[in-house]
Motif scaffolding. Structure first.
Motif, PDB file in Angstrom:
ATOM      1  N   SER A  28       0.755  -1.060  -0.138  1.00 57.90           N
ATOM      2  CA  SER A  28      -0.045   0.039  -0.031  1.00 57.90           C
ATOM      3  C   SER A  28       0.887   1.233  -0.135  1.00 57.90           C
ATOM      4  O   SER A  28       2.092   1.248   0.499  1.00 57.90           O
ATOM      5  CB  SER A  28      -1.065  -0.019   1.070  1.00 57.90           C
ATOM      6  N   LEU A  29       0.282   2.224  -0.456  1.00 57.58           N
ATOM      7  CA  LEU A  29       1.132   3.736  -0.421  1.00 57.58           C
ATOM      8  C   LEU A  29       1.748   4.007   0.957  1.00 57.58           C
ATOM      9  O   LEU A  29       2.487   4.665   1.173  1.00 57.58           O
ATOM     10  CB  LEU A  29       0.054   4.821  -0.890  1.00 57.58           C
ATOM     11  N   SER A  30       0.903   3.377   1.932  1.00 54.49           N
ATOM     12  CA  SER A  30       1.538   3.789   3.384  1.00 54.49           C
ATOM     13  C   SER A  30       2.842   3.342   3.707  1.00 54.49           C
ATOM     14  O   SER A  30       3.172   3.573   4.674  1.00 54.49           O
ATOM     15  CB  SER A  30       0.119   3.186   4.479  1.00 54.49           C
ATOM     16  N   ALA A  31       3.297   2.273   2.846  1.00 50.84           N
ATOM     17  CA  ALA A  31       4.486   1.847   3.028  1.00 50.84           C
ATOM     18  C   ALA A  31       5.806   2.576   2.311  1.00 50.84           C
ATOM     19  O   ALA A  31       7.080   2.261   2.368  1.00 50.84           O
ATOM     20  CB  ALA A  31       4.687   0.355   2.579  1.00 50.84           C
ATOM     21  N   CYS A  32       5.242   3.572   1.512  1.00 56.99           N
ATOM     22  CA  CYS A  32       6.175   4.451   0.695  1.00 56.99           C
ATOM     23  C   CYS A  32       7.440   4.963   1.466  1.00 56.99           C
ATOM     24  O   CYS A  32       8.567   4.824   1.025  1.00 56.99           O
ATOM     25  CB  CYS A  32       5.492   5.360  -0.288  1.00 56.99           C
ATOM     26  N   VAL A  87      21.920   8.453  -1.185  1.00 53.23           N
ATOM     27  CA  VAL A  87      22.448   8.328   0.220  1.00 53.23           C
ATOM     28  C   VAL A  87      22.494   9.513   0.852  1.00 53.23           C
ATOM     29  O   VAL A  87      22.436   9.331   2.107  1.00 53.23           O
ATOM     30  CB  VAL A  87      24.082   7.807  -0.318  1.00 53.23           C
ATOM     31  N   SER A  88      22.774  10.709   0.278  1.00 58.95           N
ATOM     32  CA  SER A  88      23.020  11.905   1.068  1.00 58.95           C
ATOM     33  C   SER A  88      21.537  12.234   2.008  1.00 58.95           C
ATOM     34  O   SER A  88      21.851  12.670   3.266  1.00 58.95           O
ATOM     35  CB  SER A  88      23.066  13.172   0.171  1.00 58.95           C
ATOM     36  N   ASN A  89      20.422  11.824   1.484  1.00 59.44           N
ATOM     37  CA  ASN A  89      19.321  12.550   2.235  1.00 59.44           C
ATOM     38  C   ASN A  89      18.158  11.449   2.447  1.00 59.44           C
ATOM     39  O   ASN A  89      17.099  11.509   2.730  1.00 59.44           O
ATOM     40  CB  ASN A  89      18.708  13.657   1.740  1.00 59.44           C
ATOM     41  N   ASP A  90      18.521  10.117   1.878  1.00 56.96           N
ATOM     42  CA  ASP A  90      17.480   8.807   1.943  1.00 56.96           C
ATOM     43  C   ASP A  90      16.318   9.066   0.924  1.00 56.96           C
ATOM     44  O   ASP A  90      15.168   8.620   1.218  1.00 56.96           O
ATOM     45  CB  ASP A  90      17.108   8.634   3.269  1.00 56.96           C
ATOM     46  N   GLN A  91      16.234  10.167   0.070  1.00 58.64           N
ATOM     47  CA  GLN A  91      15.028  10.547  -0.749  1.00 58.64           C
ATOM     48  C   GLN A  91      14.824   9.592  -1.791  1.00 58.64           C
ATOM     49  O   GLN A  91      15.891   8.979  -2.315  1.00 58.64           O
ATOM     50  CB  GLN A  91      15.174  11.874  -1.499  1.00 58.64           C
ATOM     51  N   VAL A  92      13.618   9.136  -1.994  1.00 61.83           N
ATOM     52  CA  VAL A  92      13.477   8.153  -3.300  1.00 61.83           C
ATOM     53  C   VAL A  92      13.677   8.848  -4.572  1.00 61.83           C
ATOM     54  O   VAL A  92      13.356  10.260  -4.696  1.00 61.83           O
ATOM     55  CB  VAL A  92      11.989   7.685  -3.223  1.00 61.83           C
ATOM     56  N   ALA A  93      14.488   8.355  -5.352  1.00 63.32           N
ATOM     57  CA  ALA A  93      14.900   8.970  -6.666  1.00 63.32           C
ATOM     58  C   ALA A  93      14.969   7.722  -7.901  1.00 63.32           C
ATOM     59  O   ALA A  93      14.886   6.853  -7.920  1.00 63.32           O
ATOM     60  CB  ALA A  93      16.321   9.377  -6.382  1.00 63.32           C
ATOM     61  N   GLY A  94      14.635   8.774  -9.158  1.00 66.08           N
ATOM     62  CA  GLY A  94      14.580   8.019 -10.314  1.00 66.08           C
ATOM     63  C   GLY A  94      13.298   7.315 -10.556  1.00 66.08           C
ATOM     64  O   GLY A  94      12.232   7.291  -9.706  1.00 66.08           O
ATOM     65  N   LEU A 106       4.523   1.673  -8.676  1.00 64.05           N
ATOM     66  CA  LEU A 106       3.795   2.334  -7.708  1.00 64.05           C
ATOM     67  C   LEU A 106       4.208   3.971  -7.817  1.00 64.05           C
ATOM     68  O   LEU A 106       5.761   4.165  -8.179  1.00 64.05           O
ATOM     69  CB  LEU A 106       4.234   2.261  -6.276  1.00 64.05           C
ATOM     70  N   THR A 107       3.406   4.982  -7.490  1.00 64.57           N
ATOM     71  CA  THR A 107       3.990   6.214  -7.450  1.00 64.57           C
ATOM     72  C   THR A 107       3.893   6.607  -5.995  1.00 64.57           C
ATOM     73  O   THR A 107       2.708   6.856  -5.287  1.00 64.57           O
ATOM     74  CB  THR A 107       2.861   7.204  -8.374  1.00 64.57           C
ATOM     75  N   CYS A 108       5.100   6.741  -5.520  1.00 69.48           N
ATOM     76  CA  CYS A 108       5.229   7.200  -4.280  1.00 69.48           C
ATOM     77  C   CYS A 108       5.297   8.202  -3.903  1.00 69.48           C
ATOM     78  O   CYS A 108       4.514   9.172  -3.332  1.00 69.48           O
ATOM     79  CB  CYS A 108       6.295   6.378  -3.240  1.00 69.48           C
ATOM     80  N   PHE A 109       6.167   9.219  -4.518  1.00 68.39           N
ATOM     81  CA  PHE A 109       6.801  10.423  -4.563  1.00 68.39           C
ATOM     82  C   PHE A 109       6.738  10.881  -5.992  1.00 68.39           C
ATOM     83  O   PHE A 109       6.259  12.145  -6.226  1.00 68.39           O
ATOM     84  CB  PHE A 109       7.875  10.976  -3.803  1.00 68.39           C
ATOM     85  N   GLU A 110       7.098  10.205  -7.099  1.00 72.14           N
ATOM     86  CA  GLU A 110       6.914  10.648  -8.555  1.00 72.14           C
ATOM     87  C   GLU A 110       6.670   9.365  -9.173  1.00 72.14           C
ATOM     88  O   GLU A 110       6.675   8.093  -8.925  1.00 72.14           O
ATOM     89  CB  GLU A 110       8.199  11.010  -9.004  1.00 72.14           C
ATOM     90  N   PHE A 128      15.069  -5.860 -13.003  1.00 73.40           N
ATOM     91  CA  PHE A 128      14.518  -4.590 -13.054  1.00 73.40           C
ATOM     92  C   PHE A 128      15.605  -3.457 -13.771  1.00 73.40           C
ATOM     93  O   PHE A 128      16.693  -3.916 -13.855  1.00 73.40           O
ATOM     94  CB  PHE A 128      14.085  -4.028 -11.557  1.00 73.40           C
ATOM     95  N   VAL A 129      15.186  -2.501 -14.304  1.00 71.28           N
ATOM     96  CA  VAL A 129      15.835  -1.717 -14.915  1.00 71.28           C
ATOM     97  C   VAL A 129      15.486  -0.338 -14.440  1.00 71.28           C
ATOM     98  O   VAL A 129      14.252   0.177 -14.393  1.00 71.28           O
ATOM     99  CB  VAL A 129      15.982  -1.484 -16.317  1.00 71.28           C
ATOM    100  N   TRP A 130      16.279   0.595 -13.648  1.00 70.23           N
ATOM    101  CA  TRP A 130      15.963   1.524 -13.041  1.00 70.23           C
ATOM    102  C   TRP A 130      16.738   2.874 -13.693  1.00 70.23           C
ATOM    103  O   TRP A 130      17.962   2.832 -14.451  1.00 70.23           O
ATOM    104  CB  TRP A 130      16.638   1.861 -11.692  1.00 70.23           C
ATOM    105  N   LYS A 131      16.008   3.914 -14.264  1.00 65.82           N
ATOM    106  CA  LYS A 131      16.591   5.028 -14.653  1.00 65.82           C
ATOM    107  C   LYS A 131      16.688   6.224 -14.023  1.00 65.82           C
ATOM    108  O   LYS A 131      15.817   6.772 -13.235  1.00 65.82           O
ATOM    109  CB  LYS A 131      15.636   5.536 -16.046  1.00 65.82           C
ATOM    110  N   ALA A 132      18.168   6.746 -13.942  1.00 60.90           N
ATOM    111  CA  ALA A 132      18.291   7.861 -13.243  1.00 60.90           C
ATOM    112  C   ALA A 132      17.816   9.070 -13.543  1.00 60.90           C
ATOM    113  O   ALA A 132      17.568   9.533 -14.890  1.00 60.90           O
ATOM    114  CB  ALA A 132      19.965   8.184 -13.073  1.00 60.90           C
ATOM    115  N   PRO A 133      17.624  10.162 -12.833  1.00 61.19           N
ATOM    116  CA  PRO A 133      16.948  11.364 -13.234  1.00 61.19           C
ATOM    117  C   PRO A 133      18.019  12.378 -14.171  1.00 61.19           C
ATOM    118  O   PRO A 133      19.244  11.793 -14.088  1.00 61.19           O
ATOM    119  CB  PRO A 133      16.728  12.275 -12.038  1.00 61.19           C
TER     120      PRO A 133
END
Length: 164
Positions: A28-32, A87-94, A106-110, A128-133
């Motif tokens: 669920s989104l509550s786990a984001c 690593v710097s601030n633990d924010q979800v990225a990419g 899922l769309t947690c933040f983006e 999986f394949v992750w794409k960097a911003p």
């Protein structure tokens, strides 16, 4: 008296079935934010004592790069939640641009920044394949939470650092 016991058992079983079915189609989104499953009486396991590893074949990346990510397990599991975090601030990225069968974005933040399971089939090895911003975000790590059963889970299993 016997009838009351039967009715009680039936109610308990119905509650368990309906509750567990709610998480059979993904986290669920509550786990984001904390990546913790929201299961009844779930038992958190030591994150360093698990049977799952997260691999990337890249130790560094550039903005816009696509990074392959593989989850390998020696035991079956039912559910998961995967994110890349700074690593710097633990924010979800990419964003994830390739996900395996039995999973969904899922769309947690983006849009597409998180992947979770889409069914309760048993899983073991996932790619999986992750794409960097497009803009620099610094070093990242992949984090994985895994649900082995409705009562046993691991939170935030870490990959090695992928440097920018």
């Amino acid at each position: 008296k016997v009838q009351a016991v039967i009715i009680g058992w039936a109610c308990m079983l119905l509650c368990l079935v309906s509750y567990t079915a709610a998480f059979s189609h993904g986290a669920s989104l509550s786990a984001c934010a904390d990546m913790t499953p929201k299961h009844i009486r779930a038992q958190l396991q030591n994150p360093w004592n698990n049977y799952i590893t997260i691999h990337t074949n890249m130790s560094s990346y550039f903005p816009g790069d696509k990074v392959p990510v593989t989850v390998r397990s020696t035991r079956d599991f039912m559910g998961f939640l995967l994110q890349a975090r700074r690593v710097s601030n633990d924010q979800v990225a990419g964003t994830f641009v390739f996900i395996p069968l039995g999973s969904k974005l899922l769309t947690c933040f983006e849009d597409g920044d998180t992947v979770t399971h889409s069914d309760k089939s048993l899983k073991r090895n996932l790619s999986f394949v992750w794409k960097a911003p497009a803009q620099p975000i610094g070093d990242i790590k992949f984090f994985l939470s895994v649900v082995q059963s409705y009562f046993v889970y691991w939170v935030r299993i870490e990959s090695a650092i992928v440097s920018q």
